[in-house]
Design a protein around this motif. Structure first.
Motif, PDB file in Angstrom:
ATOM      1  N   LYS A   1       1.530  -4.978  -4.156  1.00  0.00           N
ATOM      2  CA  LYS A   1       2.260  -4.539  -2.959  1.00  0.00           C
ATOM      3  C   LYS A   1       1.596  -3.285  -2.395  1.00  0.00           C
ATOM      4  O   LYS A   1       1.490  -2.267  -3.078  1.00  0.00           O
ATOM      5  CB  LYS A   1       3.726  -4.264  -3.293  1.00  0.00           C
ATOM      6  N   MET A   2       1.150  -3.370  -1.149  1.00  0.00           N
ATOM      7  CA  MET A   2       0.454  -2.255  -0.518  1.00  0.00           C
ATOM      8  C   MET A   2       1.449  -1.280   0.118  1.00  0.00           C
ATOM      9  O   MET A   2       2.518  -1.677   0.579  1.00  0.00           O
ATOM     10  CB  MET A   2      -0.521  -2.777   0.544  1.00  0.00           C
ATOM     11  N   VAL A   3       1.062  -0.005   0.148  1.00  0.00           N
ATOM     12  CA  VAL A   3       1.888   1.048   0.739  1.00  0.00           C
ATOM     13  C   VAL A   3       1.252   1.502   2.048  1.00  0.00           C
ATOM     14  O   VAL A   3       0.086   1.904   2.077  1.00  0.00           O
ATOM     15  CB  VAL A   3       2.020   2.255  -0.215  1.00  0.00           C
ATOM     16  N   GLY A   4       2.013   1.418   3.139  1.00  0.00           N
ATOM     17  CA  GLY A   4       1.530   1.928   4.421  1.00  0.00           C
ATOM     18  C   GLY A   4       0.357   1.152   4.986  1.00  0.00           C
ATOM     19  O   GLY A   4      -0.493   1.738   5.674  1.00  0.00           O
ATOM     20  N   PHE A   5       0.319  -0.152   4.739  1.00  0.00           N
ATOM     21  CA  PHE A   5      -0.837  -0.938   5.169  1.00  0.00           C
ATOM     22  C   PHE A   5      -1.098  -0.788   6.673  1.00  0.00           C
ATOM     23  O   PHE A   5      -2.215  -0.447   7.090  1.00  0.00           O
ATOM     24  CB  PHE A   5      -0.646  -2.418   4.819  1.00  0.00           C
ATOM     25  N   GLU A   6      -0.101  -1.046   7.488  1.00  0.00           N
ATOM     26  CA  GLU A   6      -0.335  -1.021   8.941  1.00  0.00           C
ATOM     27  C   GLU A   6      -0.704   0.375   9.445  1.00  0.00           C
ATOM     28  O   GLU A   6      -1.652   0.498  10.239  1.00  0.00           O
ATOM     29  CB  GLU A   6       0.892  -1.560   9.680  1.00  0.00           C
ATOM     30  N   PRO A   7      -0.021   1.454   9.021  1.00  0.00           N
ATOM     31  CA  PRO A   7      -0.465   2.793   9.446  1.00  0.00           C
ATOM     32  C   PRO A   7      -1.901   3.108   9.032  1.00  0.00           C
ATOM     33  O   PRO A   7      -2.643   3.751   9.791  1.00  0.00           O
ATOM     34  CB  PRO A   7       0.540   3.734   8.773  1.00  0.00           C
ATOM     35  N   HIS A   8      -2.303   2.657   7.850  1.00  0.00           N
ATOM     36  CA  HIS A   8      -3.686   2.893   7.428  1.00  0.00           C
ATOM     37  C   HIS A   8      -4.675   2.178   8.352  1.00  0.00           C
ATOM     38  O   HIS A   8      -5.697   2.763   8.760  1.00  0.00           O
ATOM     39  CB  HIS A   8      -3.891   2.404   5.986  1.00  0.00           C
TER      40      HIS A   8
ATOM     41  N   THR B   1       0.413   9.253   3.940  1.00  0.00           N
ATOM     42  CA  THR B   1       1.517   9.667   3.071  1.00  0.00           C
ATOM     43  C   THR B   1       2.321  10.771   3.743  1.00  0.00           C
ATOM     44  O   THR B   1       3.557  10.771   3.688  1.00  0.00           O
ATOM     45  CB  THR B   1       0.982  10.132   1.709  1.00  0.00           C
ATOM     46  N   ARG B   2       1.637  11.717   4.377  1.00  0.00           N
ATOM     47  CA  ARG B   2       2.321  12.767   5.156  1.00  0.00           C
ATOM     48  C   ARG B   2       3.257  12.146   6.170  1.00  0.00           C
ATOM     49  O   ARG B   2       4.425  12.550   6.296  1.00  0.00           O
ATOM     50  CB  ARG B   2       1.265  13.643   5.845  1.00  0.00           C
ATOM     51  N   GLN B   3       2.755  11.160   6.929  1.00  0.00           N
ATOM     52  CA  GLN B   3       3.540  10.506   7.965  1.00  0.00           C
ATOM     53  C   GLN B   3       4.762   9.799   7.369  1.00  0.00           C
ATOM     54  O   GLN B   3       5.880   9.922   7.891  1.00  0.00           O
ATOM     55  CB  GLN B   3       2.665   9.484   8.697  1.00  0.00           C
ATOM     56  N   LEU B   4       4.547   9.076   6.276  1.00  0.00           N
ATOM     57  CA  LEU B   4       5.654   8.344   5.660  1.00  0.00           C
ATOM     58  C   LEU B   4       6.706   9.301   5.118  1.00  0.00           C
ATOM     59  O   LEU B   4       7.916   9.055   5.251  1.00  0.00           O
ATOM     60  CB  LEU B   4       5.141   7.437   4.545  1.00  0.00           C
ATOM     61  N   ILE B   5       6.265  10.401   4.490  1.00  0.00           N
ATOM     62  CA  ILE B   5       7.222  11.372   3.955  1.00  0.00           C
ATOM     63  C   ILE B   5       8.071  11.964   5.064  1.00  0.00           C
ATOM     64  O   ILE B   5       9.302  12.072   4.940  1.00  0.00           O
ATOM     65  CB  ILE B   5       6.475  12.490   3.195  1.00  0.00           C
ATOM     66  N   LEU B   6       7.437  12.344   6.164  1.00  0.00           N
ATOM     67  CA  LEU B   6       8.203  12.883   7.288  1.00  0.00           C
ATOM     68  C   LEU B   6       9.229  11.871   7.789  1.00  0.00           C
ATOM     69  O   LEU B   6      10.400  12.211   8.022  1.00  0.00           O
ATOM     70  CB  LEU B   6       7.258  13.282   8.427  1.00  0.00           C
ATOM     71  N   ASP B   7       8.801  10.622   7.960  1.00  0.00           N
ATOM     72  CA  ASP B   7       9.722   9.579   8.442  1.00  0.00           C
ATOM     73  C   ASP B   7      10.876   9.376   7.462  1.00  0.00           C
ATOM     74  O   ASP B   7      12.047   9.291   7.863  1.00  0.00           O
ATOM     75  CB  ASP B   7       8.975   8.254   8.632  1.00  0.00           C
TER      76      ASP B   7
END
Length: 285
Positions: A41-48, A210-216
């Motif tokens: 399972k990938m994390v943040g695939f589309e943002p990457h 990861t910064r972006q995901l944490i903020l969200d």
């Protein structure tokens, strides 16, 4: 035998060959991404992938690969390499020319290379068993387009090595006005009076996924005040908590900055809550 992807073909790593005339080798003329995955399972695939495409656009490298094409490529790499906890490294260079010239050549095809590598198990939100970091500080001496995730990483490598030579895990970077930009291989957050802050995006730092995901996630699932604002060195040294964030670290608590202990040298409770929220919601992206 590790399987890699190179220009449309999956093959053993030992058989992958790239021309020494490739501009990625000669100039660092390319961009890259690292996508973490856990048990397939990938994390943040589309943002990457979006950030990869933004980098290609900045460098004027034309590539027709679509989002679903990248997903298929990454999923096949994971299946060929036994899943587990793997980082997926993707690199796109401008390609190989017949001569070395600084100007962008015309009529060459980009080189697309991808492989997987083992990453640690996902961090657990446990103060007593947290992976922690000690860091040093220095003036940021890199180039002025750090928002591009370029393969030209010499400045970052040299700053990271400064940390290694001082028995530190990372190096925090400050601009000429002593404001925090990021770390040599991570973004940075601080906590003060239950207020979570990270530097605003600019050309001085990488827009970390990861910064972006944490903020969200924090803005959606916590009651903490979360801001993007300038952070001085004094702010860092007087912070209640300091975190490093990246795809492989997730949220890593910093327990010492130079000679100053942070939170008496132990991870903070807000880090614990933020890491727990990240662990719960990171696969939503």
């Amino acid at each position: 035998m590790n399987q890699v992807y190179l220009n449309g073909e999956f093959l053993p790593a030992e058989q992958a060959k790239i021309s020494p005339m490739d501009r990625g080798f000669l100039f660092g003329d390319g961009v890259y991404e690292v996508i973490p995955s856990y048990n397939g399972k990938m994390v943040g695939f589309e943002p990457h992938i979006n950030r990869l495409n933004n980098g290609l656009k900045e460098l004027k490298i034309q590539l027709s690969t679509q989002l679903q094409d990248w997903r298929t490529l990454c999923e096949k790499l994971l299946s060929l390499n036994s899943s587990g906890n793997l980082g997926i490294y993707i690199q796109v260079s401008r390609g190989a020319d017949t001569k070395r010239s600084h100007a962008y050549p015309q009529g060459i095809s980009p080189t697309v290379f991808a492989f997987t590598f083992e990453i640690p198990a996902a961090p657990v939100a446990d103060i007593n068993n947290a992976r922690t970091a000690k860091v040093i500080t220095t003036t940021d001496r890199r180039w002025q387009r750090c928002h591009i995730k370029s393969t030209s990483l010499l400045g970052n490598v040299m700053h990271y090595q400064q940390g290694v030579e001082h028995s530190a895990n990372e190096t925090l970077l400050f601009d000429q006005s002593d404001y925090l930009t990021e770390a040599s291989s991570s973004n940075v957050f601080i906590v003060k009076n239950r207020h979570i802050v990270t530097p605003p995006l600019s050309t001085a730092l990488l827009p970390g996924i990861t910064r972006q995901l944490i903020l969200d996630i924090l803005r959606m699932h916590s009651e903490y005040r979360v801001s993007e604002a300038q952070i001085s060195k004094t702010d860092v040294l007087n912070a209640d908590e300091v975190w490093l964030t990246s795809s492989s670290k997730e949220l890593m608590p910093v327990i010492q900055v130079d000679d100053t202990l942070i939170n008496s040298g132990i991870p903070g409770e807000i880090w614990q809550q933020a890491q727990a929220l990240y662990s719960k919601h990171k696969f939503d992206y």
